[in-house]
Design an enzyme around this catalytic site. Structure first.
Site, PDB file in Angstrom:
ATOM      1  N   HIS A  44       0.804  -1.217   0.000  1.00  0.00           N
ATOM      2  CA  HIS A  44       0.000   0.000   0.000  1.00  0.00           C
ATOM      3  C   HIS A  44       0.841   1.273   0.000  1.00  0.00           C
ATOM      4  O   HIS A  44       0.297   2.362  -0.165  1.00  0.00           O
ATOM      5  CB  HIS A  44      -0.926   0.001   1.218  1.00  0.00           C
ATOM      6  CG  HIS A  44      -2.003  -1.031   1.158  1.00  0.00           C
ATOM      7  ND1 HIS A  44      -3.319  -0.736   0.881  1.00  0.00           N
ATOM      8  CD2 HIS A  44      -1.963  -2.382   1.332  1.00  0.00           C
ATOM      9  CE1 HIS A  44      -4.043  -1.843   0.901  1.00  0.00           C
ATOM     10  NE2 HIS A  44      -3.246  -2.854   1.172  1.00  0.00           N
ATOM     11  N   ASP A  86       4.076   9.189  -1.400  1.00  0.00           N
ATOM     12  CA  ASP A  86       2.882   8.474  -0.950  1.00  0.00           C
ATOM     13  C   ASP A  86       2.606   7.299  -1.868  1.00  0.00           C
ATOM     14  O   ASP A  86       3.017   7.304  -3.038  1.00  0.00           O
ATOM     15  CB  ASP A  86       1.671   9.411  -0.955  1.00  0.00           C
ATOM     16  CG  ASP A  86       0.756   9.200   0.230  1.00  0.00           C
ATOM     17  OD1 ASP A  86       0.832   8.128   0.850  1.00  0.00           O
ATOM     18  OD2 ASP A  86      -0.030  10.106   0.544  1.00  0.00           O
TER      19      ASP A  86
END
Length: 465
Positions: free
Chosen positions: A159, A366
């Site tokens: 993730h 991110d």
């Protein structure tokens, strides 16, 4: 379809958790229900038990899903979770090697907990199950399962970003980690850049034979890599964003009047670029004085990992910057920057997104950043806000109609904010429609089904000794 077994670091036992399901849960619950699946992981509790106990397994069945969770003792929690996962892997994978605090004892604890969890899961695995493992806490999990004879199909989804070789090389156990990760049958990444970074890291250590872009052999193991950008449920977000405002929020809207609003929301973390974002807002007020007294920036950033020094430092830094910027540009009746170090209910947050003129999402690094996607989905189609998005968020690869910026360049971010605040409605609607088309075609269901179809198609490893 085979039964699905999902393994994640934390799981929320339904009877204990009254909060609404997060992105991962929304993405996998339907698949678990369809296969009468099993969700296994740590229950978030710290046990006083020092040795593995067979009676500490918590089992709950609800809506056709079996939830199985175990506690960790304090030592394993400290080493596996606090020290190695969050003081080594998290900063390294976000390119902050300066914050990595490697300790050999923590590495040993990280591997031990993965092996412990694998052993606790083993009796519950059926021969035809497919296993889907999630995130950086469980990089060695497939290797731990293979070690005890589990030959089922095992997939992994990361993730967060994957670091470039020059970064990952600094982690002393990077070779062991890469070797272990090759025990997964399928490794999924948020972006192609992350997937290629993983392969480049392996190529630094050994030969990688690839029959095509997805199928590889290394360290004597065969595995597949693919890109699966995680999505959201746009219709669900839209439903939450619409409707009547709570009384307090309606009062605030009336009080603000014609003032334009910039919103940011993420947990307090050094990867999110919050100090840089505050300075960019200051640059907006400095470089574009016409916005002074007419725009308000609200930063929502609930505390995470508050016992870690790096997080305490950034909170202190932000509080100092807020006071300085408000002291410089505020008036008796106007405070340009509002910093809220607290949690907001997700339904309320979507309504806040809908009322704001600009969504400012500028992490330094991110994985995907679902907040960017949620902000777009929450907008009024007839009068949408504008998304200003960091080029270093995975979402920038999909939401190309956002205003893409370099978060390290405060003047560039300030210019994008000015463009967003003055953008004509026709252009805002056009950009919104383009991004919504992406969100609908690559939603959370598409993400889940794409991954599971690829994993299901893989031939299971031989069960021969």
């Amino acid at each position: 379809m085979s039964r699905l077994v999902v393994v994640s670091n934390r799981i929320a036992i339904p009877e204990k958790s009254k909060s609404s399901a997060g992105g991962l849960a929304v993405g996998i619950l339907d698949a678990l229900k369809a296969t009468s699946g099993l969700w296994f992981g740590w229950n978030g509790e710290i046990s006083e038990i020092s040795e593995e106990e067979e009676d500490d397994l918590e089992l709950v069945e609800k809506d056709g899903i079996t939830y199985a969770a175990v506690p960790l003792n304090q030592n394993d929690y400290d080493l596996y979770y606090c020290q190695f996962s969050n003081a080594v892997l998290w900063p390294a994978f976000h390119f902050r090697i300066d914050l990595v605090d490697f300790q050999r004892e923590a590495w040993d604890g990280y591997c031990r907990v993965n092996e412990l969890l694998a052993k606790r899961l083993q009796p519950m695995i059926k021969p035809d199950d497919i296993l889907w493992i999630h995130d950086y806490h469980l990089l060695p999990f497939a290797a731990a399962l293979r070690k005890i004879g589990i030959n089922n199909r095992i997939g992994f989804f990361l993730h967060i970003p994957f670091p470039a070789p020059d970064i990952f090389d600094a982690v002393p156990t990077h070779e062991e980690l890469l070797n272990m990760m090759c025990e997964f049958d399928l490794l999924g990444f948020q972006t192609d850049g992350d997937r290629l970074a993983f392969l480049d890291n392996i190529k630094r250590l050994t030969e990688v034979q690839s029959s095509d872009e997805q199928h590889h052999q290394a360290f004597g193991k065969s595995f597949m890599t693919e890109v699966y950008p995680i999505g959201i449920s746009p219709d669900s977000i839209k439903e939450m964003a619409e409707g009547k405002l709570p009384p307090k929020m309606a009062a605030i809207k009336r009080e603000l009047g014609d003032m334009q609003n910039i919103i940011s929301c993420e947990r307090l973390d050094y990867t999110k670029g919050l100090p840089e974002r505050f300075l960019a807002f200051e640059a907006l007020l400095e470089n574009y004085p016409q916005h002074r007294g007419k725009v308000r920036y609200s930063q929502i950033a609930p505390t995470s990992r508050g016992d870690v020094q790096a997080y305490q430092d950034i909170r202190h830094q932000l509080e100092m910057e807020v006071g300085r910027i408000n002291g410089k540009y505020g008036t008796l009746d106007r405070t340009p920057l509002s910093y809220l170090n607290q949690h907001f209910d997700r339904r309320l947050l979507m309504k806040i997104f809908r009322l704001t003129d600009v969504g400012l999402v500028t992490p330094l690094r991110d994985g995907m950043n679902l907040v960017a996607k949620e902000y777009v989905a929450a907008q009024d189609p007839e009068d949408p806000g504008v998304l200003v998005l960091s080029r270093f968020a995975g979402a920038a690869n999909e939401l190309t109609a956002a205003l893409i910026v370099n978060p390290y360049d405060r003047d560039e971010v300030a210019a994008a904010l000015d463009q967003a605040l003055t953008m004509p409605r026709e252009e805002r609607v056009s950009r919104y429609n383009e991004m919504m088309a992406v969100l609908r075609s690559h939603d959370i269901v598409h993400w889940r089904e794409s991954f599971l179809q690829d994993l299901q198609a893989i031939t299971p490893r031989s069960t021969a000794l």
